[in-house]
Design a protein around this motif. Structure first.
Motif, PDB file in Angstrom:
ATOM      1  N   LEU A   1       1.136  -1.200   0.075  1.00  0.00           N
ATOM      2  CA  LEU A   1      -0.184  -0.104   0.046  1.00  0.00           C
ATOM      3  C   LEU A   1       1.044   1.149   0.148  1.00  0.00           C
ATOM      4  O   LEU A   1       1.710   1.410   0.810  1.00  0.00           O
ATOM      5  N   LYS A   2       0.751   2.167  -0.852  1.00  0.00           N
ATOM      6  CA  LYS A   2       1.374   3.313  -1.148  1.00  0.00           C
ATOM      7  C   LYS A   2       0.392   4.556  -0.497  1.00  0.00           C
ATOM      8  O   LYS A   2      -0.563   4.475  -0.465  1.00  0.00           O
ATOM      9  N   VAL A   3       1.269   5.628  -0.272  1.00  0.00           N
ATOM     10  CA  VAL A   3       0.596   6.776  -0.046  1.00  0.00           C
ATOM     11  C   VAL A   3      -0.372   7.180  -1.223  1.00  0.00           C
ATOM     12  O   VAL A   3       0.078   7.107  -2.217  1.00  0.00           O
ATOM     13  N   GLY A   4      -1.735   7.501  -0.899  1.00  0.00           N
ATOM     14  CA  GLY A   4      -2.780   7.786  -1.678  1.00  0.00           C
ATOM     15  C   GLY A   4      -3.636   6.790  -2.089  1.00  0.00           C
ATOM     16  O   GLY A   4      -4.429   6.948  -2.648  1.00  0.00           O
ATOM     17  N   ASP A   5      -3.185   5.425  -1.882  1.00  0.00           N
ATOM     18  CA  ASP A   5      -4.035   4.439  -2.081  1.00  0.00           C
ATOM     19  C   ASP A   5      -5.167   4.416  -1.114  1.00  0.00           C
ATOM     20  O   ASP A   5      -5.182   4.792  -0.049  1.00  0.00           O
ATOM     21  N   TYR A   6      -6.319   3.748  -1.527  1.00  0.00           N
ATOM     22  CA  TYR A   6      -7.587   3.756  -0.678  1.00  0.00           C
ATOM     23  C   TYR A   6      -7.541   2.195  -0.401  1.00  0.00           C
ATOM     24  O   TYR A   6      -7.579   1.411  -1.057  1.00  0.00           O
ATOM     25  N   VAL A   7      -8.448   2.189   0.931  1.00  0.00           N
ATOM     26  CA  VAL A   7      -8.643   0.881   1.238  1.00  0.00           C
ATOM     27  C   VAL A   7     -10.302   0.659   1.806  1.00  0.00           C
ATOM     28  O   VAL A   7     -10.655   1.662   2.291  1.00  0.00           O
ATOM     29  N   TYR A   8     -10.764  -0.360   1.895  1.00  0.00           N
ATOM     30  CA  TYR A   8     -12.012  -0.528   2.278  1.00  0.00           C
ATOM     31  C   TYR A   8     -11.743  -1.531   3.379  1.00  0.00           C
ATOM     32  O   TYR A   8     -11.390  -2.574   3.458  1.00  0.00           O
ATOM     33  N   ALA A   9     -12.243  -1.035   4.691  1.00  0.00           N
ATOM     34  CA  ALA A   9     -11.710  -1.841   5.894  1.00  0.00           C
ATOM     35  C   ALA A   9     -12.675  -1.614   7.002  1.00  0.00           C
ATOM     36  O   ALA A   9     -13.746  -0.996   6.968  1.00  0.00           O
ATOM     37  N   ARG A  10     -12.312  -2.292   8.141  1.00  0.00           N
ATOM     38  CA  ARG A  10     -13.380  -2.451   9.263  1.00  0.00           C
ATOM     39  C   ARG A  10     -12.507  -1.690  10.456  1.00  0.00           C
ATOM     40  O   ARG A  10     -11.392  -1.971  10.655  1.00  0.00           O
ATOM     41  N   ILE A  11     -13.453  -0.998  11.203  1.00  0.00           N
ATOM     42  CA  ILE A  11     -12.781  -0.185  12.418  1.00  0.00           C
ATOM     43  C   ILE A  11     -12.584  -1.376  13.318  1.00  0.00           C
ATOM     44  O   ILE A  11     -13.598  -1.879  13.969  1.00  0.00           O
ATOM     45  N   SER A  12     -11.375  -1.844  13.938  1.00  0.00           N
ATOM     46  CA  SER A  12     -11.411  -3.131  14.855  1.00  0.00           C
ATOM     47  C   SER A  12     -11.198  -2.680  16.191  1.00  0.00           C
ATOM     48  O   SER A  12     -11.486  -3.194  17.044  1.00  0.00           O
ATOM     49  N   VAL A  13     -10.471  -1.272  16.441  1.00  0.00           N
ATOM     50  CA  VAL A  13     -10.556  -0.784  17.839  1.00  0.00           C
ATOM     51  C   VAL A  13     -10.800   0.647  17.780  1.00  0.00           C
ATOM     52  O   VAL A  13     -10.472   1.597  16.858  1.00  0.00           O
ATOM     53  N   SER A  14     -11.467   1.257  18.814  1.00  0.00           N
ATOM     54  CA  SER A  14     -11.649   2.557  18.947  1.00  0.00           C
ATOM     55  C   SER A  14     -11.987   2.827  20.428  1.00  0.00           C
ATOM     56  O   SER A  14     -12.633   2.059  20.950  1.00  0.00           O
ATOM     57  N   ASN A  15     -11.080   3.707  20.924  1.00  0.00           N
ATOM     58  CA  ASN A  15     -11.152   4.002  22.490  1.00  0.00           C
ATOM     59  C   ASN A  15     -11.326   5.407  22.694  1.00  0.00           C
ATOM     60  O   ASN A  15     -11.729   6.277  21.775  1.00  0.00           O
ATOM     61  N   GLU A  16     -11.743   5.545  24.035  1.00  0.00           N
ATOM     62  CA  GLU A  16     -11.960   6.935  24.597  1.00  0.00           C
ATOM     63  C   GLU A  16     -11.029   8.207  24.297  1.00  0.00           C
ATOM     64  O   GLU A  16     -11.335   9.317  24.345  1.00  0.00           O
ATOM     65  N   ILE A  17      -9.772   7.746  23.860  1.00  0.00           N
ATOM     66  CA  ILE A  17      -8.904   8.803  23.555  1.00  0.00           C
ATOM     67  C   ILE A  17      -8.885   9.222  22.001  1.00  0.00           C
ATOM     68  O   ILE A  17      -7.778   9.762  21.578  1.00  0.00           O
ATOM     69  N   LYS A  18      -9.816   8.630  21.354  1.00  0.00           N
ATOM     70  CA  LYS A  18      -9.838   9.031  19.872  1.00  0.00           C
ATOM     71  C   LYS A  18      -8.907   8.053  19.092  1.00  0.00           C
ATOM     72  O   LYS A  18      -8.966   8.382  17.859  1.00  0.00           O
ATOM     73  N   GLU A  19      -8.308   6.884  19.593  1.00  0.00           N
ATOM     74  CA  GLU A  19      -7.449   6.242  18.795  1.00  0.00           C
ATOM     75  C   GLU A  19      -8.363   5.138  18.312  1.00  0.00           C
ATOM     76  O   GLU A  19      -9.110   4.760  18.863  1.00  0.00           O
ATOM     77  N   SER A  20      -7.901   4.772  16.980  1.00  0.00           N
ATOM     78  CA  SER A  20      -8.683   3.663  16.284  1.00  0.00           C
ATOM     79  C   SER A  20      -7.607   3.081  15.283  1.00  0.00           C
ATOM     80  O   SER A  20      -6.532   3.688  14.921  1.00  0.00           O
ATOM     81  N   TRP A  21      -7.767   1.664  15.136  1.00  0.00           N
ATOM     82  CA  TRP A  21      -7.235   0.788  14.248  1.00  0.00           C
ATOM     83  C   TRP A  21      -8.172   0.133  13.215  1.00  0.00           C
ATOM     84  O   TRP A  21      -9.261  -0.074  13.768  1.00  0.00           O
ATOM     85  N   ILE A  22      -7.780  -0.138  12.106  1.00  0.00           N
ATOM     86  CA  ILE A  22      -8.680  -0.606  11.056  1.00  0.00           C
ATOM     87  C   ILE A  22      -8.037  -2.094  10.662  1.00  0.00           C
ATOM     88  O   ILE A  22      -6.799  -2.133  10.992  1.00  0.00           O
ATOM     89  N   SER A  23      -8.971  -3.023  10.109  1.00  0.00           N
ATOM     90  CA  SER A  23      -8.551  -3.888   9.690  1.00  0.00           C
ATOM     91  C   SER A  23      -8.835  -4.391   8.412  1.00  0.00           C
ATOM     92  O   SER A  23      -9.949  -4.097   7.856  1.00  0.00           O
ATOM     93  N   LEU A  24      -8.038  -5.153   7.495  1.00  0.00           N
ATOM     94  CA  LEU A  24      -8.354  -5.552   6.347  1.00  0.00           C
ATOM     95  C   LEU A  24      -8.726  -7.411   6.357  1.00  0.00           C
ATOM     96  O   LEU A  24      -8.688  -7.929   5.157  1.00  0.00           O
ATOM     97  N   ARG A  25      -8.809  -7.945   7.376  1.00  0.00           N
ATOM     98  CA  ARG A  25      -8.790  -9.268   7.490  1.00  0.00           C
ATOM     99  C   ARG A  25     -10.086  -9.751   7.481  1.00  0.00           C
ATOM    100  O   ARG A  25     -10.355 -10.827   8.116  1.00  0.00           O
TER     101      ARG A  25
END
Length: 222
Positions: free
Chosen positions: A105-129
């Motif tokens: 994945l290069k800068v500028g690429d787009y992905v369709y993903a799921r939010i896997s983690v989101s916490n109270e300090i606004k951090e989030s992680w996504i997953s392509l799995r």
């Protein structure tokens, strides 16, 4: 043109047999609007959709993100939110080695993903799995205001399915407001015009029927 019910902060919301979900607070077993917005009802839920608010990630939301930066083990991703999200190399379907992320994945690429983690300090992680999650190789990306996404999708997906059918395009609507449209150039333009019209008139009643008539005329069926 009839509009949906507009509410102000503190207005009482009559939920009936529906379950209150977003945009409301409870007081003495009654529900009140948190926002200046419109009431949206689905088969099971009632929401208050604010006229203008940023996307805030929720676990299991399916979103479209843009790669903004690449580190040794993770990508930084714009998810149309005030805060960037992160994609770790282990949360992809590929066997990625540390330091070799740009190969996938290069800068500028787009992905369709799921939010896997989101916490109270606004951090989030996504997953392509997950099934269907992937890099978006072709097509165009547009954005709509996140509160308008449910209207673009429609009840049971009826609005977006009508647009896809009459324009012969493939469309993915991210819950964060980014939308991917793919197909022949003229058809993509027609689909985008239709989506823009839905966004503009999202507060009105009978929009699905009007949209179908609009698309039939566009296709020459009327």
């Amino acid at each position: 043109m009839e509009t949906k019910k507009i509410v102000y902060p503190g207005d009482k919301i009559e939920t009936g047999d529906l379950k209150p979900r977003n945009g409301m607070y409870e007081s003495n077993s009654e529900f009140f609007s948190e926002y200046f917005g419109v009431i949206q009802e689905s088969e099971k839920f009632v929401d208050v959709a604010p006229f203008n608010s940023p996307y805030l990630p929720r676990v299991n939301d399916k979103i479209i993100g843009k790669i903004m930066d690449i580190g040794p083990t993770m990508w930084t991703v714009d998810i149309n939110s005030p805060y960037y999200s992160l994609l770790h190399m282990n949360d992809t379907p590929w066997h990625v080695s540390s330091g070799d992320l740009e190969r996938y994945l290069k800068v500028g690429d787009y992905v369709y993903a799921r939010i896997s983690v989101s916490n109270e300090i606004k951090e989030s992680w996504i997953s392509l799995r997950d099934n269907g999650m992937r890099k978006l190789e072709t097509g165009r990306i547009i954005s709509v205001k996140p509160p308008k996404v449910p209207r673009v999708i429609g009840k049971g997906g009826n609005m977006i399915n009508i647009i896809k059918t009459y324009t012969d395009t493939k469309i993915i609507v991210g819950q964060n407001g980014f939308i991917w449209v793919d197909g022949e150039i003229d058809n993509v333009k027609k689909a985008i015009d239709a989506i823009r019209l839905v966004e503009k008139e999202a507060h009105t009643i009978g929009l699905t029927d009007r949209m179908e008539e609009y698309l039939k005329k566009m296709k020459g069926e009327n």
